[in-house]
Design an enzyme around this catalytic site. Structure first.
Site, PDB file in Angstrom:
ATOM      1  N   CYS A   1      -4.860  -2.562   3.753  1.00 29.72           N
ATOM      2  CA  CYS A   1      -4.574  -1.604   5.285  1.00 29.72           C
ATOM      3  C   CYS A   1      -5.178  -2.874   5.943  1.00 29.72           C
ATOM      4  O   CYS A   1      -5.586  -3.980   6.016  1.00 29.72           O
ATOM      5  CB  CYS A   1      -4.526  -0.450   5.118  1.00 29.72           C
TER       6      CYS A   1
ATOM      7  N   LYS B   1     -10.364   1.140  -1.687  1.00 31.55           N
ATOM      8  CA  LYS B   1     -10.234   0.774  -0.613  1.00 31.55           C
ATOM      9  C   LYS B   1     -11.789   1.152   0.395  1.00 31.55           C
ATOM     10  O   LYS B   1     -12.205   2.371   0.430  1.00 31.55           O
ATOM     11  CB  LYS B   1      -9.271   2.053   0.868  1.00 31.55           C
TER      12      LYS B   1
ATOM     13  N   GLU C   1       0.880  -1.314  -0.305  1.00 31.28           N
ATOM     14  CA  GLU C   1      -0.456  -0.162  -0.062  1.00 31.28           C
ATOM     15  C   GLU C   1       1.034   0.878  -0.080  1.00 31.28           C
ATOM     16  O   GLU C   1       1.764   1.226   0.684  1.00 31.28           O
ATOM     17  CB  GLU C   1      -1.083  -0.310   1.356  1.00 31.28           C
TER      18      GLU C   1
END
Length: 491
Positions: A367, A318, A262
């Site tokens: 994440c 995300k 990421e």
């Protein structure tokens, strides 16, 4: 009062020592016993306070590594707040984590001593805990880290419950064992022998099941590219320097699906730039996945960008954004905490699966999304395997790295999917459908070939989700309605 405080401290320390990265997960089978002693004859109000304090203290100790990030890492990098403000934010985090356990303590004090049938007591207490723990993980401020089930990440025999119950099933089991231990010791301190026998039985069952678990071998090779770029360095480098670094260290790897972490380019959308052209020229004969923010009109997204055959293919944005750093939840309440913002406030994306040439359908997460089982569950209904890209370079401790990788293990077993995690500083690795894992060494700039396997079956848990909460809610209502005589809230 002094004994109650000592019990709370003992609980928090024991439970912390059972968590990933600390001492031994088996401690979790007796770590709650001091809590139950602390709740004795307290009544609903005092029990609620005790339960809140117990989880606040546990959160403070278990997640202590966040203090350095909030008081040093983020202030030095972005300069929007000082160490004192960062520490107060950590206290707020611990409070928010503990709030649902006010409900646990209140209902425990209201009904536990009045349960009509002894056999229902541990089931009732476990149900209360499951409901409270579930509530902690929902909403814009939700977080599931620190679940009791985390302690069992390497108890592979017990993990085979996950395709049926999810992690809340393990939480239910752990609380029952602890409560039965408490009742045995409460009746007679010499009963510790019987309690140890109970734990031994659980461990025996785990070991027996584990002895039959195969280690699956994947057939599709991929490259895990661990960049190992410290936060200060990464945010101080210009994008051309980062591109030079990637080309120098990773372009000599084979032309396979190559996955970077990421936020490799932390503040720059490199699409349609000379930097993108240079990267694609160096990695032109492969599919490349790399994390950086993408800008679309007035919206910014935390993205995993996919390139194939030297051209942009698609991107995953995300969905579950990190509160305060990536978005501002409940602005009317927390508007004054906007100083915690990272590079951008991101907009949420949508869950989707990508058909990657030569690999089939793949689901991506970014994440701390791997902490949320619902994301992996939904993706697994279409994806053959799952990929998590993350940047765990914020920490100066190995504990958070282990705790994050632990989530990949749970998501893999729950969904019967291979889960790949690629992190900036580690832990990067692959987990098979039974919880076996293979990882790169942390804190090294390195790449390696791993093999993944695609599955198509949908597990019971992936299909029905956290039904354990519904069962727990029904059991709680039944016990409450059949209680011998309810206590008043002032008892």
């Amino acid at each position: 009062m002094v004994q109650t405080v000592l019990n709370i401290v003992m609980f928090s320390l024991l439970t912390t020592l059972s968590m990933p990265g600390y001492l031994f997960g088996g401690i979790v089978f007796f770590s709650l016993i001091p809590l139950f002693f602390a709740l004795e004859k307290k009544g609903p109000i005092l029990s609620a306070i005790v339960a809140f304090l117990y989880f606040f203290t546990f959160s403070f100790v278990n997640f202590h590594y966040l203090i350095n990030t909030l008081t040093t890492g983020l202030p030095e990098l972005f300069g929007r707040f000082n160490a004192t403000a960062g520490f107060l934010v950590f206290i707020l985090f611990c409070i928010l984590e503990a709030l649902p356990f006010l409900l646990f303590g209140f209902l425990y004090g209201l009904w536990t001593e009045k349960v009509r049938f002894r056999v229902l007591e541990p089931i009732f207490v476990a149900s209360l805990y499951v409901i409270s723990d579930y509530l902690r993980g929902i909403g814009e401020l939700g977080f599931t880290g620190g679940r009791l089930s985390d302690a069992l990440y390497n108890f592979k025999g017990l993990l085979q419950l996950l395709p049926f119950t999810g992690t809340l099933g393990l939480v239910f089991l752990i609380v029952i064992v602890n409560y039965e231990g408490y009742k045995l010791l409460r009746a007679n301190k010499n009963n510790y022998v019987f309690f140890l026998a109970l734990i031994a039985l659980v461990l025996f069952v785990n070991g027996t099941i584990e002895s039959f678990i195969p280690k699956t071998v994947g057939v599709k090779p991929i490259i895990l590219a661990q960049t190992n770029m410290p936060q200060k360095v990464k945010y101080s480098y210009d994008s051309n320097t980062i591109a030079d670094y990637l080309i120098k260290n990773f372009s000599n790897s084979p032309d396979l699906l190559t996955i970077f972490p990421e936020g490799v380019f932390p503040g720059t959308d490199i699409r349609n730039s000379d930097i993108e052209k240079r990267l694609l020229e160096s990695f032109k004969n492969r599919t490349l996945v790399i994390g950086f923010p993408t800008l679309v009109g007035n919206d910014a997204f935390n993205s995993a960008v996919i390139y194939s055959d030297g051209a942009f293919f698609d991107k995953y944005d995300k969905v579950q954004l990190f509160p305060f750093v990536e978005n501002l939840p409940y602005k009317e309440i927390f508007g004054r905490l906007s100083f915690l913002r990272g590079m951008y406030y991101f907009s949420p994306g949508e869950l989707k699966v990508f058909d990657i040439k030569g690999y089939g359908k793949v689901g991506f997460q970014i994440c701390f999304e791997s902490f949320f089982p619902y994301i992996s569950r939904r993706l697994s209904k279409d994806a053959g395997f799952l990929v998590v890209i993350t940047n765990d370079g914020w920490y100066n401790s190995k504990i958070p790295l282990i705790q994050h990788f632990t989530q990949a293990i749970f998501r893999a077993v729950e969904t019967h999917r291979t889960v790949v995690q690629v992190s900036n500083t580690g832990i990067s690795g692959v987990v098979d459908e039974y919880g076996n894992f293979f990882a790169l060494p942390e804190n090294q700039t390195t790449w390696s070939i791993f093999y993944v396997k695609s599955n198509n079956d949908v597990t019971f848990y992936a299909k029905y989700g956290d039904y354990m909460v519904i069962i727990s809610l029904i059991l709680t209502i039944i016990v409450g309605l059949t209680a011998k005589k309810r206590r008043t809230i002032f008892d």
